[in-house]
Every structure is written in C-alpha cells, then in structure tokens.
Design an enzyme around this catalytic site. Structure first.
Site, PDB file in Angstrom:
ATOM      1  N   CYS A   1      -0.457   4.148   2.075  1.00  0.00           N
ATOM      2  CA  CYS A   1      -0.250   3.999   3.527  1.00  0.00           C
ATOM      3  C   CYS A   1       1.208   4.262   3.905  1.00  0.00           C
ATOM      4  O   CYS A   1       1.485   4.934   4.888  1.00  0.00           O
ATOM      5  CB  CYS A   1      -0.567   2.580   4.006  1.00  0.00           C
ATOM      6  SG  CYS A   1      -1.987   1.804   3.259  1.00  0.00           S
ATOM      7  N   ASP A   2       2.126   3.690   3.159  1.00  0.00           N
ATOM      8  CA  ASP A   2       3.520   3.630   3.614  1.00  0.00           C
ATOM      9  C   ASP A   2       4.495   4.478   2.800  1.00  0.00           C
ATOM     10  O   ASP A   2       5.657   4.622   3.194  1.00  0.00           O
ATOM     11  CB  ASP A   2       4.001   2.166   3.599  1.00  0.00           C
ATOM     12  CG  ASP A   2       3.169   1.296   4.537  1.00  0.00           C
ATOM     13  OD1 ASP A   2       2.730   1.816   5.575  1.00  0.00           O
ATOM     14  OD2 ASP A   2       2.957   0.115   4.235  1.00  0.00           O
TER      15      ASP A   2
ATOM     16  N   CYS B   1       0.827  -1.206   0.000  1.00  0.00           N
ATOM     17  CA  CYS B   1       0.000   0.000   0.000  1.00  0.00           C
ATOM     18  C   CYS B   1       0.866   1.263   0.000  1.00  0.00           C
ATOM     19  O   CYS B   1       1.361   1.686   1.037  1.00  0.00           O
ATOM     20  CB  CYS B   1      -0.937  -0.008   1.207  1.00  0.00           C
ATOM     21  SG  CYS B   1      -1.997   1.449   1.277  1.00  0.00           S
TER      22      CYS B   1
END
Ligand code: NDP
Length: 310
Positions: free
Chosen positions: A139-140, A136
């Site tokens: 997200c990261d 992701c």
C-alpha cells in the site's frame, strides 16, 4: 431480547463487506451490514490508495471506503453501526448477537471481518502511524521510492515486503529478532541475493525516532545488549496478522493461523449458508481489490444458496 429475521447478514465493512452488500442489494437479498469496531476496515488507516483500479489520481483510504459505503447504501443495503459479539451457526437461520443485546436471525451469513495487522505496541510506533509507520508495503511502499526503510519481522511476509521495497527503495533494513528467519528457504535465498537488503539479526526495536515531518530513524537493541540507531524514512511492520475469526471458530473451519477455510474457488465455508470474504479468509493477497472480488463471490454464492434452498 428482540429478534429480527434477515435474508443476508454481512459482518464487516471493508472492501469485501461493502462489495458483498452492493451485489446482495442488487440481487434483492436486502442485506443488513454490521460495520464492526473499525467502520471502513483497515483501509481507513492508510493514507493514499493508488492501486485500486478506477482512481487515476489515487484516493484516500477514508474516501474510498466512504464511496463504497455510499454505493452500497444507494442500492439499498441497510448499514448499521454495531459489533457482533456472539454467533450460533449450529442451524439455520443462524443466530448472530450484536452488541450483546440484539439477535439477528440470518438465512445466509457473509463473514467479512478482515484481519488486524500486528504492531509492536511501542508508543512511538503509534505516534508515527501514517507518518512513516505502516503495516503494508504494497500500500505505502511507493511513497518511499529511492529512500531508506526498515521492515520488522523474519517471516514470509517480511521477506516479501522487503523484496518489494528493495525494488523501489535505495536501502532496506530487515529487523529480525532471532538469528534465523522463519521464512521459507526460497524467500531467504531471494533476500540473501538482494544487494540493497541488510539484515539486522538478533535485534529488537526500542523506539521509532522522528520529528514533526515523520519517521527519521529507529533505535534497536541487540541480544548482546548493544543499543544502536539507523536512519530511516519508513518503518514497516510485518510481524503477522490476526484474522478476525475468533467468534466463529466453534463452527467454522479455520487453518492453523485462524484464517477461514473456503471451498476451492468459492466463498463457501464448511457450514452451508455461511460464506467468507476478504482478509479473514486470505493469508496471501490481502489487497483491497482481491477483498472486493471475494465479496462479490460471497454475495453471488449467497444468492445461489437462497434460490436452491427456498
Ligand atoms: P509469521 O508468523 O510466519 O512470521 C512472523 C515474523 O515476525 C517472525 O519472523 C516472527 O519472529 C516475527 N515477530 C513476531 N512478533 C514479533 C515481535 N513482537 N517483534 C519482532 N518480531 C516479531 O507471519 P507472516 O505474516 O510472515 O506469514 C503468515 C503466514 O502466511 C505464514 O504461514 C507464511 O508462510 C504465509 N505467507 C506465505 C507467503 C508466500 O508463500 N508467498 C507470503 C506471505 C505469507 P520469530 O520467527 O522469532 O517468531
């Protein structure tokens, strides 16, 4: 077998399932939640969540899900460990079997079973999961500001993630197993126009390389047999997700990729009384906040359904 009758059964314990549980509890639907194989859902596999509103310092995925769970429980949700193994949605009350033994009869059902990111299946990939390997970018990606990363895949998701990463990273490699993208023309053109994205065509990952601190590189093999390495700090998978809708497919309409189809802006499926929320019905956004919002909609839709079908 011992049957139990409930007003609202929620399957899944990610942001969608727990938000549905919070709203359903407050609406006195006395929801029962079955957590599934991965209690807390996909977020429990991420490290830090920085983009969920309300956490100015960020929060770990585990902590956020523990908070959501505690909130749902405090409001009265009955949260249970168990895996739904069978569903009969042919008539109301719906019959849902848990762990092959217990049958729940539900007046309304909220499916929030999420989706599972596909991984390549390499041992080195599992070893560095959360230490540079992620599925992701939204997200990261932030943690790789100014660094070099790789995105595996040639579809729309891979292109979208590569474009996002290119806006914050120094360099992005795209590892594409064929000599063409699967992605739409528009996405391909955007990738081609982005200077710091380099596409490594006809290449498959042999190994993710790393040390005690995490990912340091990748070893690739090209179709012509040439093996080569690239130094990277982050390795992002974008080879598709699998929505966890399989056990409902006999009854519920899904699209060609298995995502549950919902009616317009609602959470209604083709079966009256069955609602879907979160990633199992969302191939596009796949964010904790959008999943939470759709869980809210599902609980409101379930409440309305019960009132109208008394
Ligand atoms: P896709 O199935 O479209 O693409 C998957 C990509 O991963 C393909 O390039 C595929 O290669 C590659 N791949 C699959 N398995 C492997 C493997 N083992 N090793 C290496 N590469 C692999 O998935 P997406 O998640 O990209 O998209 C899913 C759906 O969502 C699509 O319909 C897409 O259009 C849509 N979507 C739309 C967006 C938008 O419109 N903004 C954004 C994101 C998704 P190959 O081509 O060789 O099979």
């Amino acid at each position: 077998m011992n049957n139990e009758r409930v007003k609202c059964l929620i399957i899944g314990s990610g942001p969608a399932g727990f938000t549905a549980a919070i709203y359903a509890s407050r609406a006195a639907l006395e929801p029962v939640v079955y957590e599934g194989l991965q209690p807390g859902g996909q977020l429990t596999t991420t490290t830090e969540v920085e983009n969920f509103p309300g956490y100015p310092q960020g929060v770990s995925g585990q902590q956020m899900m523990a908070d959501l769970r505690a909130q749902a429980e405090r409001l009265g949700a009955d949260i249970r460990y168990g895996m739904v193994t069978e569903a009969d949605l042919s008539k109301r009350p719906f019959k849902v079997t848990v762990d092959d033994e217990k049958v729940i009869e539900a007046e309304t059902l909220i499916i929030a079973t999420g989706a599972t990111a596909r991984y390549l299946g390499l041992p080195s990939e599992s070893k560095y999961r959360g230490m540079g390997v992620s599925a992701c970018a939204t997200c990261d990606g932030f943690f790789y500001r100014g660094r070099t990363v790789a995105v595996v895949g040639g579809g729309d998701t891979a292109c979208e993630e590569a474009l996002y990463l290119a806006s914050i990273c120094k360099k992005v490699y795209m590892v594409v197993r064929r000599d063409v993208f699967r992605a739409s023309k528009a996405m391909q053109e955007r990738v081609a126009a982005t200077e710091n994205i380099e596409v490594l065509w006809n290449s498959n990952t042999q190994e993710v390389l790393g040390d005690d601190m995490g990912v340091t590189g990748m070893r690739l093999i090209r179709k012509d047999g040439v093996v080569y390495e690239k130094a990277i700090d982050g390795f992002f998978l974008a080879i598709g997700h699998h929505p966890n809708s399989d056990i409902f497919k006999e009854w519920i309409t899904t699209d060609e990729n298995g995502y549950i189809v919902t009616d317009g802006r609602s959470s209604k499926t083709n079966v009256p009384g069955v609602f879907a929320a979160g990633d199992v019905q969302d191939p596009n956004y796949r964010q904790a906040i959008t999943a939470a919002a759709s869980g809210c909609k599902a609980a409101l839709d379930a409440e309305k359904f019960i009132l109208e079908n008394k």
